[in-house]
Design a protein around this motif. Structure first.
Motif: not given
Length: 258
Positions: A109-133
């Motif tokens: 899915a693709l959403m055209p988005m100006p730079e300031d909105q883009l930065q809001n949309s990708i901010a934050g954490g999350g790590d899909g390679e973090k070691e969990v059981t």
């Protein structure tokens, strides 16, 4: 934790994307994509032939967070501008199924988005390679499944207290980080009429992330990719990427979106 195959699948996808968008390498495409590649992007054709046509395009990609679950890898990020859809960046989720060491199938899915909105949309954490059981991975997926089934589809807002952290953050493109469970309750109850009907097609998890690929049925039917960061068994962060369902007369393959 990630299996050896899941780790390898991450590398296959990134090597394949680098071949197309960075190295401009036809041999790199051959090494990482199946000849009978299946495309669900509504504007793109099937087979590796279309992928090689992309070598003529000049834009970049930036994955921010990703998951690898079984034979499927997905990332949340953006494509630089200019790109095939215009002169502003594209917020994206791309999903890749790997078979016999090559990428066999793709959804996005693709959403055209100006730079300031883009930065809001990708901010934050999350790590899909973090070691969990493996147990934690299963529980994280179950939390999101219950959230989709009970909170969104059935409107059982009381379940929010059982599934969502008091520190919940939704990363909104216009307003930035919207904090607290009240934000979620207000959106579902007052803005969406109490329910948000999602037909979930795919649920992936690794590390502290879960990604849901769904068909949303509302005033504006669309494909939705929701990303969730799970902390101590509760939804702590939330991102989404949405795209309108393309009319059949405009699609370039026989299986768009899903």
């Amino acid at each position: 934790m990630l299996t050896t195959k899941e780790k390898k699948n991450i590398q296959i996808v990134f090597d394949g994307l680098d071949a197309i968008l960075k190295d401009k390498s036809e041999s790199g495409i051959d090494a990482n994509f199946a000849v009978d590649f299946i495309q669900h992007n509504p504007w793109a054709g099937d087979t590796i032939v279309h992928l090689k046509q992309m070598l003529e395009m000049d834009f970049g990609y930036k994955p921010i967070r990703w998951v690898s679950d079984g034979d499927i890898m997905a990332y949340h990020g953006y494509y630089t501008a200019p790109n095939p859809l215009g002169d502003i960046p594209l917020l994206c989720t791309d999903v890749w199924r790997i078979e016999d060491g090559k990428v066999q199938e793709h959804w996005d899915a693709l959403m055209p988005m100006p730079e300031d909105q883009l930065q809001n949309s990708i901010a934050g954490g999350g790590d899909g390679e973090k070691e969990v059981t493996d147990e934690t991975r299963a529980k994280n997926k179950a939390v999101v499944k219950r959230f989709l089934d009970h909170v969104l589809n059935r409107g059982r807002l009381v379940e929010i207290d059982n599934l969502v952290s008091s520190d919940y953050v939704y990363h909104n493109e216009n307003d930035g980080a919207l904090k607290g469970k009240d934000v979620l309750v207000d959106h579902i109850k007052n803005k969406m009429g109490g329910k948000m009907q999602h037909d979930n097609k795919l649920l992936l998890t690794s590390g502290d992330l879960v990604m849901a690929h769904s068909h949303y049925f509302g005033d504006n039917e669309r494909v939705v990719f929701d990303w969730f960061r799970i902390d101590d068994g509760l939804i702590a962060e939330h991102w989404s990427v949405e795209q309108a369902i393309e009319p059949w007369e405009n699609v370039a393959n026989e299986h768009p979106h899903f």
